[in-house]
Design a protein around this motif. Structure first.
Motif, mmCIF file in Angstrom:
data_model
loop_
_atom_site.group_PDB
_atom_site.id
_atom_site.type_symbol
_atom_site.label_atom_id
_atom_site.label_comp_id
_atom_site.label_asym_id
_atom_site.label_seq_id
_atom_site.Cartn_x
_atom_site.Cartn_y
_atom_site.Cartn_z
ATOM 1 N N ILE A 190 0.866 -1.182 0.000
ATOM 2 C CA ILE A 190 0.000 0.000 0.000
ATOM 3 C C ILE A 190 0.902 1.231 0.000
ATOM 4 C CG2 ILE A 190 -1.772 1.285 1.243
ATOM 5 C CD1 ILE A 190 -2.821 -1.365 0.232
ATOM 6 N N GLY A 191 0.707 2.112 -0.978
ATOM 7 C CA GLY A 191 1.506 3.323 -1.103
ATOM 8 C C GLY A 191 0.997 4.456 -0.231
ATOM 9 N N GLU A 192 1.791 5.499 -0.124
ATOM 10 C CA GLU A 192 1.449 6.644 0.725
ATOM 11 C C GLU A 192 0.170 7.340 0.278
ATOM 12 O OE1 GLU A 192 2.723 7.571 3.697
ATOM 13 O OE2 GLU A 192 3.821 5.682 3.439
ATOM 14 N N SER A 193 -0.036 7.498 -1.031
ATOM 15 C CA SER A 193 -1.249 8.181 -1.479
ATOM 16 C C SER A 193 -2.496 7.374 -1.125
ATOM 17 C CB SER A 193 -1.194 8.479 -2.983
ATOM 18 O OG SER A 193 -1.157 7.290 -3.740
ATOM 19 N N THR A 194 -2.387 6.051 -1.126
ATOM 20 C CA THR A 194 -3.514 5.209 -0.734
ATOM 21 C C THR A 194 -3.753 5.295 0.766
ATOM 22 O OG1 THR A 194 -3.172 3.734 -2.597
ATOM 23 C CG2 THR A 194 -4.419 2.849 -0.748
ATOM 24 N N LYS A 195 -2.693 5.315 1.547
ATOM 25 C CA LYS A 195 -2.850 5.458 3.004
ATOM 26 C C LYS A 195 -3.551 6.773 3.337
ATOM 27 C CE LYS A 195 1.201 2.681 4.139
ATOM 28 N NZ LYS A 195 2.583 2.699 4.649
ATOM 29 N N LEU A 196 -3.165 7.846 2.633
ATOM 30 C CA LEU A 196 -3.793 9.143 2.878
ATOM 31 C C LEU A 196 -5.263 9.141 2.470
ATOM 32 C CD1 LEU A 196 -0.948 11.568 1.757
ATOM 33 C CD2 LEU A 196 -1.869 11.290 4.069
ATOM 34 N N LEU A 197 -5.579 8.553 1.346
ATOM 35 C CA LEU A 197 -6.982 8.540 0.920
ATOM 36 C C LEU A 197 -7.820 7.704 1.880
ATOM 37 C CD1 LEU A 197 -8.639 6.064 -0.690
ATOM 38 C CD2 LEU A 197 -6.835 6.425 -2.315
ATOM 39 N N LEU A 198 -7.260 6.633 2.418
ATOM 40 C CA LEU A 198 -7.995 5.819 3.388
ATOM 41 C C LEU A 198 -8.244 6.591 4.684
ATOM 42 C CD1 LEU A 198 -6.306 2.358 2.864
ATOM 43 C CD2 LEU A 198 -8.606 3.072 2.162
ATOM 44 N N LYS A 199 -7.268 7.355 5.116
ATOM 45 C CA LYS A 199 -7.460 8.185 6.313
ATOM 46 C C LYS A 199 -8.558 9.204 6.067
ATOM 47 C CE LYS A 199 -5.146 11.263 9.569
ATOM 48 N NZ LYS A 199 -6.431 11.746 9.962
ATOM 49 N N ARG A 200 -8.522 9.846 4.912
ATOM 50 C CA ARG A 200 -9.558 10.823 4.575
ATOM 51 C C ARG A 200 -10.931 10.162 4.484
ATOM 52 N NH1 ARG A 200 -5.136 12.882 1.051
ATOM 53 N NH2 ARG A 200 -4.446 14.809 2.027
ATOM 54 N N ALA A 201 -10.965 8.964 3.928
ATOM 55 C CA ALA A 201 -12.231 8.232 3.818
ATOM 56 C C ALA A 201 -12.797 7.917 5.204
ATOM 57 C CB ALA A 201 -12.031 6.948 3.021
ATOM 58 N N MET A 202 -11.948 7.486 6.105
ATOM 59 C CA MET A 202 -12.407 7.152 7.460
ATOM 60 C C MET A 202 -12.851 8.389 8.225
ATOM 61 S SD MET A 202 -10.648 3.681 8.486
ATOM 62 C CE MET A 202 -11.142 3.932 10.095
ATOM 63 N N ASP A 203 -12.218 9.527 7.944
ATOM 64 C CA ASP A 203 -12.549 10.769 8.641
ATOM 65 C C ASP A 203 -13.783 11.470 8.082
ATOM 66 O OD1 ASP A 203 -10.372 10.365 10.275
ATOM 67 O OD2 ASP A 203 -9.076 11.815 9.244
ATOM 68 N N ALA A 204 -14.234 11.068 6.900
ATOM 69 C CA ALA A 204 -15.375 11.726 6.266
ATOM 70 C C ALA A 204 -16.656 11.478 7.062
ATOM 71 C CB ALA A 204 -15.542 11.223 4.838
ATOM 72 N N PRO A 205 -17.455 12.522 7.235
ATOM 73 C CA PRO A 205 -18.735 12.322 7.914
ATOM 74 C C PRO A 205 -19.732 11.629 6.990
ATOM 75 C CG PRO A 205 -18.419 14.651 7.365
ATOM 76 C CD PRO A 205 -17.181 13.913 6.929
ATOM 77 N N PRO A 206 -20.675 10.916 7.499
ATOM 78 C CA PRO A 206 -20.831 10.589 8.905
ATOM 79 C C PRO A 206 -19.806 9.533 9.316
ATOM 80 C CG PRO A 206 -22.529 9.492 7.630
ATOM 81 C CD PRO A 206 -21.744 10.349 6.671
ATOM 82 N N LYS A 207 -19.370 9.630 10.544
ATOM 83 C CA LYS A 207 -18.368 8.688 11.052
ATOM 84 C C LYS A 207 -18.945 7.280 11.053
ATOM 85 C CE LYS A 207 -15.196 11.672 12.084
ATOM 86 N NZ LYS A 207 -14.021 11.782 11.330
ATOM 87 N N ILE A 208 -18.066 6.326 10.799
ATOM 88 C CA ILE A 208 -18.507 4.931 10.811
ATOM 89 C C ILE A 208 -18.041 4.279 12.102
ATOM 90 C CG2 ILE A 208 -18.590 4.644 8.325
ATOM 91 C CD1 ILE A 208 -15.839 3.319 8.481
ATOM 92 N N GLY A 209 -18.822 3.346 12.556
ATOM 93 C CA GLY A 209 -18.428 2.589 13.742
ATOM 94 C C GLY A 209 -17.482 1.487 13.337
#
Length: 173
Positions: free
Chosen positions: A106-125
């Motif tokens: 997993i590359g850095e750009s993918t790690k960043l997009l995953l972090k942004r995805a997880m932080d996007a509202p509404p938050k997921i449990g």
């Protein structure tokens, strides 16, 4: 393609979570590209390949089919090289050698997009990250190859991001 790799139909049917999208689709795109890492552009291509998901439909409605994304990525690379003073047409270069035995990380750009995805509202449990949330993470990325390719393609990234974010609010995975 390795014999244990899923077909497009199987990927479309199973692309309900991050594993199907990243481990199967994006990894295969990275292998095809000859890349040692799975980057955001590989995720975008894999997402577009999941034709039965709402995220893929949103991409297609914005004109971002797999073919259009590949063309935009090619134009982005040519443009980036031109900025550096290198004039070249990608179509004249040899095609990347796919390595079906390579296991890209997993590359850095993918790690960043995953972090942004997880932080996007509404938050997921504890739920899975679905394709729409991944699309939001991709579209939240303001720099990098995907952002530049979307600009080259003439896509209104903000409008597409707003549409994907609204779908998340409505419960679309």
């Amino acid at each position: 393609m390795p014999s244990d790799a899923p077909g497009r139909d199987e990927l479309s049917k199973s692309a309900k979570d991050i594993r199907a999208l990243l481990v199967r689709g994006a990894r295969e795109e990275a292998r095809r590209d000859g890349s040692r890492t799975i980057e955001a552009e590989h995720v975008l291509l894999a997402l577009a390949a999941t034709e039965t998901t709402s995220a893929a439909r949103m991409l297609a409605e914005a004109g971002l089919t797999e073919e259009a994304i590949r063309a935009a990525l090619t134009r982005e690379w040519e443009h980036s090289l031109a900025v550096a003073g290198i004039a070249i047409k990608i179509g004249l270069l040899p095609i990347a050698t796919a390595d079906e035995h390579r296991d890209p990380d997993i590359g850095e750009s993918t790690k960043l997009l995953l972090k942004r995805a997880m932080d996007a509202p509404p938050k997921i449990g504890s739920g899975r990250i679905g394709p729409t949330r991944i699309l939001v993470g991709l579209l939240d990325t303001e720099r990098g190859r995907v952002a530049r390719a979307l600009e080259v393609a003439g896509v209104d990234r903000a409008a597409l991001r707003a549409k994907a974010a609204e779908a998340l609010v409505q419960g679309v995975r």
